[in-house]
Motif scaffolding. Structure first.
Motif, PDB file in Angstrom:
ATOM      1  N   ARG A  36      -5.156  32.167  16.348  1.00 10.53           N
ATOM      2  CA  ARG A  36      -5.905  31.214  16.964  1.00 10.53           C
ATOM      3  C   ARG A  36      -7.016  30.891  16.021  1.00 10.53           C
ATOM      4  O   ARG A  36      -8.089  31.770  16.093  1.00 10.53           O
ATOM      5  CB  ARG A  36      -6.134  31.502  18.367  1.00 10.53           C
ATOM      6  N   SER A  37      -7.411  29.702  15.294  1.00 11.64           N
ATOM      7  CA  SER A  37      -8.663  29.557  14.780  1.00 11.64           C
ATOM      8  C   SER A  37      -9.422  28.445  15.586  1.00 11.64           C
ATOM      9  O   SER A  37     -10.456  28.174  15.048  1.00 11.64           O
ATOM     10  CB  SER A  37      -8.199  29.174  13.460  1.00 11.64           C
ATOM     11  N   GLU A  38      -8.599  27.643  16.266  1.00 14.57           N
ATOM     12  CA  GLU A  38      -9.443  26.542  17.002  1.00 14.57           C
ATOM     13  C   GLU A  38      -9.897  26.864  18.270  1.00 14.57           C
ATOM     14  O   GLU A  38      -9.197  27.669  18.907  1.00 14.57           O
ATOM     15  CB  GLU A  38      -8.587  25.455  17.154  1.00 14.57           C
ATOM     16  N   THR A  39     -11.088  26.542  18.797  1.00 12.98           N
ATOM     17  CA  THR A  39     -11.461  27.018  20.151  1.00 12.98           C
ATOM     18  C   THR A  39     -11.644  25.565  20.986  1.00 12.98           C
ATOM     19  O   THR A  39     -11.842  25.726  22.176  1.00 12.98           O
ATOM     20  CB  THR A  39     -12.898  27.612  20.129  1.00 12.98           C
ATOM     21  N   VAL A  40     -11.303  24.602  20.314  1.00  7.00           N
ATOM     22  CA  VAL A  40     -11.697  23.109  21.243  1.00  7.00           C
ATOM     23  C   VAL A  40     -10.348  22.429  20.966  1.00  7.00           C
ATOM     24  O   VAL A  40      -9.913  22.422  19.784  1.00  7.00           O
ATOM     25  CB  VAL A  40     -12.860  22.428  20.869  1.00  7.00           C
ATOM     26  N   ILE A  46     -12.832  22.898  25.798  1.00  9.35           N
ATOM     27  CA  ILE A  46     -12.617  24.042  25.448  1.00  9.35           C
ATOM     28  C   ILE A  46     -11.299  24.712  25.870  1.00  9.35           C
ATOM     29  O   ILE A  46     -10.840  24.622  26.784  1.00  9.35           O
ATOM     30  CB  ILE A  46     -13.676  25.238  25.886  1.00  9.35           C
ATOM     31  N   LYS A  49      -8.991  31.315  27.234  1.00  7.59           N
ATOM     32  CA  LYS A  49      -9.095  32.374  26.625  1.00  7.59           C
ATOM     33  C   LYS A  49      -7.638  32.886  26.381  1.00  7.59           C
ATOM     34  O   LYS A  49      -6.843  32.812  27.130  1.00  7.59           O
ATOM     35  CB  LYS A  49      -9.797  33.610  27.557  1.00  7.59           C
TER      36      LYS A  49
END
Length: 97
Positions: A36-40, A46, A49
Motif C-alpha cells: 500500500r503506497s497510497e494513504t488518501v 484518509i 489503517k
C-alpha cells in the motif's frame, strides 16, 4: 500512476491462464503481494489503517538464538583450525611492567 498501472497489469495477467510446457494452465501468472503506497483517496479522505500482523518476541527468539549459537560454533571451530595450522596464533602479551 505507476502503482495503478502495475495493479492493472497484475490483475490482467492473473485473470488469464498461462501457457507452459504442459499446455494451458489455469493458475495465476504472477504472485500478488499486498502493498500500500497510497494513504488518501482522490477526494482527500484518509484510508483506514491496514491490518497489523503480530510479530511477538517468541518468534524473534526462536530465530535469533539458534542461529546465534550456530554462528558461535562455526567461529570457534574456524579459529581452532587457524590456530592448529599456525595461520593465526594469538600472542600472549604481559603488560606487567
Amino acid at each position: 500512476m505507476a502503482g495503478l498501472a502495475g495493479r492493472l497489469l497484475a490483475a490482467a495477467a492473473g485473470s488469464r491462464g498461462r501457457v507452459g510446457l504442459g499446455g494451458l494452465r489455469s493458475g495465476p501468472a504472477v504472485t500478488v503481494v499486498p502493498s500500500r503506497s497510497e494513504t488518501v483517496t482522490r477526494s482527500g479522505a484518509i484510508l483506514p489503517k491496514p491490518p497489523k500482523m503480530p510479530f511477538g518476541l517468541l518468534r524473534v527468539f526462536t530465530v535469533v538464538i539458534p542461529f546465534l549459537y550456530i554462528g558461535t560454533q562455526i567461529s570457534k571451530n574456524f579459529a581452532a583450525l587457524l590456530e592448529e595450522h599456525d595461520i593465526f596464533v594469538p600472542e600472549d602479551d604481559d603488560d606487567d611492567d
